[in-house]
Design a protein around this motif. Structure first.
Motif, PDB file in Angstrom:
ATOM      1  N   GLU A 162      -5.954   4.049   5.367  1.00 27.67           N
ATOM      2  CA  GLU A 162      -6.367   2.752   4.841  1.00 27.67           C
ATOM      3  C   GLU A 162      -5.835   1.583   5.664  1.00 27.67           C
ATOM      4  O   GLU A 162      -6.571   0.626   5.932  1.00 27.67           O
ATOM      5  CB  GLU A 162      -5.918   2.615   3.387  1.00 27.67           C
ATOM      6  CG  GLU A 162      -6.624   3.584   2.446  1.00 27.67           C
ATOM      7  CD  GLU A 162      -6.284   3.381   0.987  1.00 27.67           C
ATOM      8  OE1 GLU A 162      -7.072   3.827   0.128  1.00 27.67           O
ATOM      9  OE2 GLU A 162      -5.222   2.777   0.687  1.00 27.67           O
ATOM     10  N   ARG A 163      -4.591   1.643   6.053  1.00 21.79           N
ATOM     11  CA  ARG A 163      -3.975   0.464   6.645  1.00 21.79           C
ATOM     12  C   ARG A 163      -4.242   0.301   8.142  1.00 21.79           C
ATOM     13  O   ARG A 163      -4.274  -0.829   8.643  1.00 21.79           O
ATOM     14  CB  ARG A 163      -2.470   0.484   6.401  1.00 21.79           C
ATOM     15  CG  ARG A 163      -2.079   0.304   4.948  1.00 21.79           C
ATOM     16  CD  ARG A 163      -2.688  -0.916   4.323  1.00 21.79           C
ATOM     17  NE  ARG A 163      -2.302  -2.160   5.002  1.00 21.79           N
ATOM     18  CZ  ARG A 163      -2.861  -3.334   4.745  1.00 21.79           C
ATOM     19  NH1 ARG A 163      -3.840  -3.448   3.863  1.00 21.79           N
ATOM     20  NH2 ARG A 163      -2.456  -4.414   5.394  1.00 21.79           N
ATOM     21  N   SER A 173     -12.385   4.566   1.819  1.00 24.87           N
ATOM     22  CA  SER A 173     -11.194   5.400   1.674  1.00 24.87           C
ATOM     23  C   SER A 173     -11.499   6.683   0.907  1.00 24.87           C
ATOM     24  O   SER A 173     -12.356   6.711   0.008  1.00 24.87           O
ATOM     25  CB  SER A 173     -10.106   4.616   0.927  1.00 24.87           C
ATOM     26  OG  SER A 173      -9.033   5.451   0.542  1.00 24.87           O
ATOM     27  N   THR A 177     -11.318   6.292  -2.840  1.00 27.27           N
ATOM     28  CA  THR A 177     -12.301   5.447  -3.511  1.00 27.27           C
ATOM     29  C   THR A 177     -13.462   6.285  -4.031  1.00 27.27           C
ATOM     30  O   THR A 177     -14.075   7.048  -3.280  1.00 27.27           O
ATOM     31  CB  THR A 177     -12.826   4.375  -2.541  1.00 27.27           C
ATOM     32  OG1 THR A 177     -11.736   3.529  -2.151  1.00 27.27           O
ATOM     33  CG2 THR A 177     -13.901   3.529  -3.187  1.00 27.27           C
ATOM     34  N   TYR A 231     -11.001  -1.219   0.487  1.00 29.28           N
ATOM     35  CA  TYR A 231     -10.992   0.158   0.970  1.00 29.28           C
ATOM     36  C   TYR A 231     -12.246   0.912   0.501  1.00 29.28           C
ATOM     37  O   TYR A 231     -12.149   1.982  -0.097  1.00 29.28           O
ATOM     38  CB  TYR A 231      -9.737   0.875   0.477  1.00 29.28           C
ATOM     39  CG  TYR A 231      -8.445   0.154   0.802  1.00 29.28           C
ATOM     40  CD1 TYR A 231      -8.033   0.005   2.107  1.00 29.28           C
ATOM     41  CD2 TYR A 231      -7.639  -0.379  -0.206  1.00 29.28           C
ATOM     42  CE1 TYR A 231      -6.849  -0.651   2.419  1.00 29.28           C
ATOM     43  CE2 TYR A 231      -6.463  -1.036   0.089  1.00 29.28           C
ATOM     44  CZ  TYR A 231      -6.074  -1.166   1.403  1.00 29.28           C
ATOM     45  OH  TYR A 231      -4.897  -1.817   1.702  1.00 29.28           O
ATOM     46  N   THR A 258      -3.061   8.912   3.169  1.00 29.19           N
ATOM     47  CA  THR A 258      -4.021   7.818   3.022  1.00 29.19           C
ATOM     48  C   THR A 258      -3.431   6.471   3.431  1.00 29.19           C
ATOM     49  O   THR A 258      -4.176   5.495   3.585  1.00 29.19           O
ATOM     50  CB  THR A 258      -4.541   7.720   1.583  1.00 29.19           C
ATOM     51  OG1 THR A 258      -3.471   7.351   0.700  1.00 29.19           O
ATOM     52  CG2 THR A 258      -5.155   9.041   1.133  1.00 29.19           C
ATOM     53  N   GLY A 288     -13.243   0.224  -4.427  1.00 24.65           N
ATOM     54  CA  GLY A 288     -12.742  -0.143  -3.106  1.00 24.65           C
ATOM     55  C   GLY A 288     -12.497  -1.623  -2.958  1.00 24.65           C
ATOM     56  O   GLY A 288     -11.754  -2.054  -2.071  1.00 24.65           O
ATOM     57  N   ASN A 332       0.831  -1.205   0.000  1.00 21.36           N
ATOM     58  CA  ASN A 332       0.000   0.000   0.000  1.00 21.36           C
ATOM     59  C   ASN A 332       0.863   1.252   0.000  1.00 21.36           C
ATOM     60  O   ASN A 332       0.589   2.219  -0.724  1.00 21.36           O
ATOM     61  CB  ASN A 332      -0.916  -0.019   1.223  1.00 21.36           C
ATOM     62  CG  ASN A 332      -1.860   1.168   1.289  1.00 21.36           C
ATOM     63  OD1 ASN A 332      -1.468   2.273   1.638  1.00 21.36           O
ATOM     64  ND2 ASN A 332      -3.128   0.934   0.977  1.00 21.36           N
TER      65      ASN A 332
END
Length: 464
Positions: free
Chosen positions: A331-332, A367, A370, A364, A327, A383, A307
């Motif tokens: 996200e993670r 996110s 997305t 995601y 991000t 996503g 990522n």
């Protein structure tokens, strides 16, 4: 010395990130405190989603050649076989999920393969470099090593494990719990007197915890795992390992012909309070510590690197807005939190190893990267993980392979896109449905639409 990205730690996380950055032409340096790669089998289970990552990074064939499927469990008691125990729900490959089963590869071998790929791409690892301090400023950061040397970098990534020195230097805390107070021994051994056809299991009793002997695919070795009562001292010496094997099984101490590596741990689940401080990112065990049950730790870690890699490449090589790097944590960190809950459930026997642990359903959808422009997306939406399959005579995973974005056009016209975006098109694709799907460099659908309205604006966010 100066570099664009300094990666501290040459475990699976740091090596995977090094490979990804090297193929993007990003100047990155991997440093490792030890004098060699980690020698143990600890993270031996590779989940299907990680195999898809390895397909993209160009190492999946080597990984498959080095490993194999998990053997069926065999339960023992008093020197007798009681019967088989299936630890995993079975799964067979399909066209859209070609790596739909866990692959057993000892962690040391996975690291060797990633290291070889890094060298092939022109990268390197500086061993024996212990990072002791870090200072950031407006233009970059400076890391000082125990030998007095320094490295200047634009960004740094802490991939130096659960006891991360970089995380401590940043003052980032870990929030979590001890999942199991009982200490556990894990060792790589060679032994005689037991077959390699099964994962051998001795259930816990009133006096001792569980004990297993697992043949390590692609090697002559076995992994021994032994749980001890709370407060016990674990002897990780060769004689201590031999004694444990003899006490828990029908084998004699001398049946353990060699002890290759041994360690002990207490299963813990913990999440870093932040995955980013200024120009420094936390990844892998430096950001999240998993119980080993369910095989999620190494896999989540490799996907952290996957990522972060394309985002660093977009900023450093494509001129994307540095805000894109925000991000990574967005996200993670949520994914890591979900995986910690999952592994804790597996450890406590509340969740079975199966569909959830394969990580193919992760995505995601919420996110900020997305964008779903269709009112009724079906069966795939922005996503989601982009499935494999064939379109217009092309295998999609092969089309995605590389550091680029890919536009998948199914049953619709193909709009003009920048040369940096690869295009695959065809009249129909059962796993995608009809429409336009812009696949990110990490294999997730960033944008989806029935028409190209909004696609140019989305691409502009990444300076494409």
């Amino acid at each position: 010395m100066e570099t664009d990205v300094l990666i501290v730690g040459a475990g699976p996380t740091g090596l995977a990130l090094g490979v990804d950055l090297a193929r993007r032409g990003v100047d990155a340096l991997v440093v490792e405190q030890a004098d060699a790669l980690f020698p143990g089998s600890r993270g031996k289970g590779l989940q299907p989603r990680t195999m898809e990552v390895f397909h993209d990074l160009g190492v999946v064939e080597a990984i498959q050649a080095a490993g194999g499927r998990y053997p069926v469990g065999m339960v023992w008691k008093d020197g007798r076989r009681l019967g088989e125990h299936h630890l995993f729900d079975p799964a067979e490959p399909t066209e859209d999920e070609p790596y739909n089963d866990s692959c057993m590869v000892p962690q040391w071998r996975t690291q060797e393969i990633l290291y070889a790929r890094l060298l092939e791409l022109g990268g390197s690892v500086a061993f024996g470099r212990e990072a002791v301090s870090l200072e950031q400023d407006a233009d970059g950061l400076t890391v000082t090593f125990a030998d007095g040397g320094t490295v200047r970098a634009r960004y740094a990534v802490a991939a130096d494990g659960g006891r991360s020195a970089v995380r401590r230097a940043l003052g980032v805390g870990m929030t979590g719990e001890t999942v199991d107070p009982q200490p556990t021994l894990v060792a790589d051994v060679r032994l005689t007197g037991i077959d390699r056809d099964n994962w051998h299991i001795w259930p816990p009793s009133e006096t001792v915890g569980f004990f297993t002997i697992c043949p390590l695919a692609g090697t002559e070795d076995f992994q021994v795992v032994a749980q001890f009562p709370e407060g016990a001292e674990v002897d990780t010496s060769p004689d201590g390992v031999r004694k444990t094997v003899a006490e828990r099984t029908h084998l004699a101490p001398e049946d353990v012909t060699e002890v290759l590596w041994a360690s002990d741990f207490r299963p813990r689940a913990a999440l870093a309070d932040s995955f980013r401080v200024g120009r420094v990112f936390l990844a892998g065990d430096a950001a999240h510590i998993h119980p080993p049950a369910g095989g999620q730790g190494l896999n989540t870690s490799v996907q952290d690197a996957y990522n972060l890699g394309w985002k660093l490449g977009a900023v450093l090589r494509d001129g994307a807005d540095p805000g894109l790097l925000d991000t990574y944590e967005e996200e993670r960190r949520r994914i890591a939190a979900d995986m910690l809950q999952l592994t804790t459930g597996v450890h406590r026997g509340e969740v079975r190893r199966g569909k959830e642990t394969r990580q193919l359903g992760l995505g995601y959808p919420d996110s900020s990267l997305t964008e779903e422009t269709r009112t009724e997306p079906e069966p795939l939406r922005a996503g989601d993980r982009a499935p494999d399959g064939r379109l217009g005579g092309v295998r999609l995973f092969d089309a995605f392979k590389g550091p680029h974005w890919t536009l998948v056009a199914v049953g619709t016209g193909v709009p003009q896109v920048p040369a940096a975006v690869h295009v695959v098109c065809g009249p129909e694709q059962p796993y995608y449905g009809r429409g336009l799907f812009l696949v990110r460099p990490d294999g997730y659908i960033g944008w989806a639409g029935s028409t190209a309205d909004g696609l140019d604006a989305y691409l502009a966010r990444f300076n494409l």
